[in-house]
Design an enzyme around this catalytic site. Structure first.
Site, PDB file in Angstrom:
ATOM      1  N   ASN A 208      -9.116  86.759  31.284  1.00  0.00           N
ATOM      2  CA  ASN A 208     -10.539  86.714  31.653  1.00  0.00           C
ATOM      3  C   ASN A 208     -10.760  87.562  32.900  1.00  0.00           C
ATOM      4  OD1 ASN A 208     -10.329  84.916  34.129  1.00  0.00           O
ATOM      5  ND2 ASN A 208      -9.301  83.674  32.551  1.00  0.00           N
ATOM      6  N   ASP A 277      -8.465  78.279  28.278  1.00  0.00           N
ATOM      7  CA  ASP A 277      -8.543  76.990  27.585  1.00  0.00           C
ATOM      8  C   ASP A 277      -7.662  76.985  26.342  1.00  0.00           C
ATOM      9  OD1 ASP A 277     -10.357  75.795  29.369  1.00  0.00           O
ATOM     10  OD2 ASP A 277     -11.977  77.002  28.522  1.00  0.00           O
ATOM     11  N   LYS A 287       5.307  93.921  18.458  1.00  0.00           N
ATOM     12  CA  LYS A 287       3.886  94.299  18.474  1.00  0.00           C
ATOM     13  C   LYS A 287       3.282  94.126  17.061  1.00  0.00           C
ATOM     14  CE  LYS A 287       0.914  98.134  19.614  1.00  0.00           C
ATOM     15  NZ  LYS A 287       0.832  99.550  19.833  1.00  0.00           N
ATOM     16  N   ASP A 304      -5.460  70.708  30.620  1.00  0.00           N
ATOM     17  CA  ASP A 304      -6.362  70.889  31.759  1.00  0.00           C
ATOM     18  C   ASP A 304      -5.604  70.475  33.017  1.00  0.00           C
ATOM     19  OD1 ASP A 304      -8.363  70.419  33.787  1.00  0.00           O
ATOM     20  OD2 ASP A 304      -9.829  70.641  32.168  1.00  0.00           O
ATOM     21  N   ILE A 305      -5.267  71.448  33.845  1.00  0.00           N
ATOM     22  CA  ILE A 305      -4.423  71.183  35.020  1.00  0.00           C
ATOM     23  C   ILE A 305      -5.150  70.254  35.998  1.00  0.00           C
ATOM     24  CG2 ILE A 305      -3.170  72.241  36.952  1.00  0.00           C
ATOM     25  CD1 ILE A 305      -3.172  74.873  35.274  1.00  0.00           C
ATOM     26  N   PHE A 321     -13.917  73.817  40.305  1.00  0.00           N
ATOM     27  CA  PHE A 321     -14.918  74.881  40.289  1.00  0.00           C
ATOM     28  C   PHE A 321     -15.506  74.930  38.892  1.00  0.00           C
ATOM     29  CE2 PHE A 321     -15.259  77.785  43.950  1.00  0.00           C
ATOM     30  CZ  PHE A 321     -14.478  77.057  44.843  1.00  0.00           C
ATOM     31  N   LYS A 335     -19.107  68.012  34.379  1.00  0.00           N
ATOM     32  CA  LYS A 335     -17.675  68.295  34.530  1.00  0.00           C
ATOM     33  C   LYS A 335     -17.050  67.455  35.634  1.00  0.00           C
ATOM     34  CE  LYS A 335     -17.169  72.602  32.865  1.00  0.00           C
ATOM     35  NZ  LYS A 335     -17.193  74.046  32.923  1.00  0.00           N
ATOM     36  N   LYS A 339     -14.034  64.999  34.678  1.00  0.00           N
ATOM     37  CA  LYS A 339     -12.685  65.243  35.219  1.00  0.00           C
ATOM     38  C   LYS A 339     -12.352  64.301  36.369  1.00  0.00           C
ATOM     39  CE  LYS A 339     -12.662  70.079  33.797  1.00  0.00           C
ATOM     40  NZ  LYS A 339     -11.815  71.252  33.680  1.00  0.00           N
TER      41      LYS A 339
HETATM   42  O1  C5P Z   1     -13.754  72.842  32.046  1.00  0.00           O
HETATM   43  P1  C5P Z   1     -13.705  74.094  32.864  1.00  0.00           P
HETATM   44  O2  C5P Z   1     -12.614  75.015  32.444  1.00  0.00           O
HETATM   45  O3  C5P Z   1     -15.009  74.830  32.969  1.00  0.00           O
HETATM   46  O4  C5P Z   1     -13.384  73.560  34.326  1.00  0.00           O
HETATM   47  C1  C5P Z   1     -13.190  74.415  35.391  1.00  0.00           C
HETATM   48  C2  C5P Z   1     -12.311  73.762  36.395  1.00  0.00           C
HETATM   49  O5  C5P Z   1     -11.166  73.190  35.782  1.00  0.00           O
HETATM   50  C3  C5P Z   1     -11.779  74.751  37.392  1.00  0.00           C
HETATM   51  O6  C5P Z   1     -11.622  74.069  38.616  1.00  0.00           O
HETATM   52  C4  C5P Z   1     -10.436  75.152  36.786  1.00  0.00           C
HETATM   53  O7  C5P Z   1      -9.521  75.618  37.764  1.00  0.00           O
HETATM   54  C5  C5P Z   1      -9.979  73.853  36.164  1.00  0.00           C
HETATM   55  N1  C5P Z   1      -9.162  74.017  34.945  1.00  0.00           N
HETATM   56  C6  C5P Z   1      -7.825  73.675  34.954  1.00  0.00           C
HETATM   57  N2  C5P Z   1      -7.065  73.795  33.819  1.00  0.00           N
HETATM   58  C7  C5P Z   1      -7.612  74.217  32.676  1.00  0.00           C
HETATM   59  C8  C5P Z   1      -8.981  74.568  32.644  1.00  0.00           C
HETATM   60  C9  C5P Z   1      -9.728  74.463  33.807  1.00  0.00           C
HETATM   61  O8  C5P Z   1      -7.314  73.293  36.015  1.00  0.00           O
HETATM   62  N3  C5P Z   1      -6.858  74.323  31.595  1.00  0.00           N
END
Ligand code: C5P
Length: 391
Positions: A208, A277, A287, A304-305, A321, A335, A339
């Site tokens: 991204n 995601d 390749k 989701d970390i 964020f 969110k 979370k």
């Molecule tokens: O749900 P979304 O991806 O929009 O949420 C954004 C927040 O979640 C950011 O703080 C991002 O660093 C964290 N995040 C994460 N791991 C993921 C996706 C998002 O820590 N796989």
């Protein structure tokens, strides 16, 4: 509004004097007022006129300047300053400082000061390595004089080694850190930043447009505020922040692993990284060749970390964020609840991604706090101050 910090920049005789022209420009951009004082020998390397044009103030060289009201420039100038930085600091000037000598305006200012003294040495590597200079260097530290550098690298004399003055951007980082109140002393902060790269085959990837600038600015602001900062960085083009422990993560899975290895003793976790995601179910060893028609990729959800950390039995204070392209506040608020975060920072993707400036809204249980558009370091400081109030 906070008063600008005021710095006396003392320039001594050395070829590195050319670098402080840029430093003055950077300081003024960072709202630091600069009063330049030069030694006679410094004027052989860069002109007072150059420094005057850049700082917007008359430059002082001699002891007997009649333009200063009470005729005591060594007292008057140092009383107005929040710090004195000597850059470049020659071997001779450092030796003079340590003996409390005062035979020109700059050395007299240093002796008469009632503010911190900061020194950025610059000299040839043999001069730097000489036991006399090393003794003086140790004494500077014993006298609680902050020493910035010197760095290592190519020198004006053609040799390579220690003694090179830090670059203007590095000096600015030191100055900013010096001027920042240490409101996070004894706190440990873990931050993720940048984009993740999910490999499809050996040459292609899903990623991204995140530049990492906001996360790096937060890491720098937190370190400047006295925190012990660990930064887990995805892909960026940025130099490592100063005074920060760095880890590099190539993809979402390795970012998750590194965060989990480091999170247990942290006080605060800030997830700024744009974590993918989804990632390919499998990475092709070779390749992928193109064929007629479309190609289907099978993707799996990444963990989701941030949510994982926030759901730990004894989580650190978690900050997220939310970069949204529409209904920014509404989605970000959702969110935060989903979370289980005490605080989320909402921003609109187009005004944030890749830019040096940002406009954000802080959302916590007490409501929304919109911050004025500003450069990312200043936004980072405001976010850190908000976190400190919440703590
Ligand atoms: O749900 P979304 O991806 O929009 O949420 C954004 C927040 O979640 C950011 O703080 C991002 O660093 C964290 N995040 C994460 N791991 C993921 C996706 C998002 O820590 N796989």
């Amino acid at each position: 509004m906070q008063k600008n910090k005021s710095l006396i920049l003392g320039i001594t005789g050395g070829i590195a004097a050319y670098k402080v022209a840029e430093l003055v420009r950077l300081c003024i951009k960072a709202d630091i007022d600069v009063q330049v004082v030069m030694t006679e020998s410094a004027t052989q390397f860069i002109t007072p006129m150059t420094m005057q044009a850049l700082s917007g103030k008359p430059v002082f060289v001699g002891m007997w300047d009649s333009t200063i009201d009470n005729g005591m420039p060594h007292i008057e100038l140092s009383r107005e300053a929040d710090a004195i930085l000597i850059a470049p600091a020659s071997a001779e000037f450092i030796a003079k400082l340590l003996h409390g000598r005062a035979d020109d305006l700059l050395s007299t200012l240093c002796l008469a000061r009632n503010c911190p003294l900061l020194v950025a040495p610059a000299m040839n590597k043999q001069m730097w390595e000489n036991p006399a200079t090393q003794r003086n260097f140790a004494q500077l530290k014993a006298d609680r004089i902050a020493v910035f550098g010197p760095g290592n690298g190519e020198q004006a004399c053609g040799e390579t080694g220690d003694g090179r003055m830090l670059e203007a951007t590095e000096l600015l980082a030191h100055i900013k850190a010096h001027f920042t109140p240490k409101i996070f002393a004894n706190k440990k902060i873990l931050i993720t930043a940048g984009a993740t790269i999910e490999m499809i085959d050996p040459v292609r990837a899903i990623t991204n447009l995140s530049s990492g600038k906001m996360g790096y600015a937060l890491a720098q602001a937190a370190a400047d505020m006295g925190a012990t900062v660990t930064l887990v960085s995805g892909a960026t083009q940025l130099p490592a922040p100063f005074n920060v422990n760095m880890h590099h993560a190539s993809d979402a899975a390795s970012m998750h692993r590194i965060v989990m290895e480091n999170v247990s003793d942290q006080d605060i976790f800030i997830g700024v990284a744009a974590v993918a995601d989804y990632s390919p179910n499998e990475v092709a060893n070779q390749k992928i060749k193109k064929h007629e028609g479309s190609l289907t990729l099978h993707l799996k959800r990444n963990q989701d970390i941030l949510a994982t950390v926030a759901n730990l039995p004894n989580p650190p204070f978690c900050v997220g964020f939310a970069a949204e392209s529409e209904r920014v506040i509404e989605y970000a608020s959702q969110k935060r609840i989903e979370k289980k975060l005490p605080l989320i920072v909402a921003n609109e993707v187009n005004s944030a991604i890749g830019r040096d400036e940002n406009q954000v809204t802080l959302i916590d249980k007490n409501g929304n706090h919109a911050l004025a558009r500003n450069d990312k370091y200043k936004i980072a400081k405001a976010i850190m101050q908000h976190i400190q109030q919440m703590l």
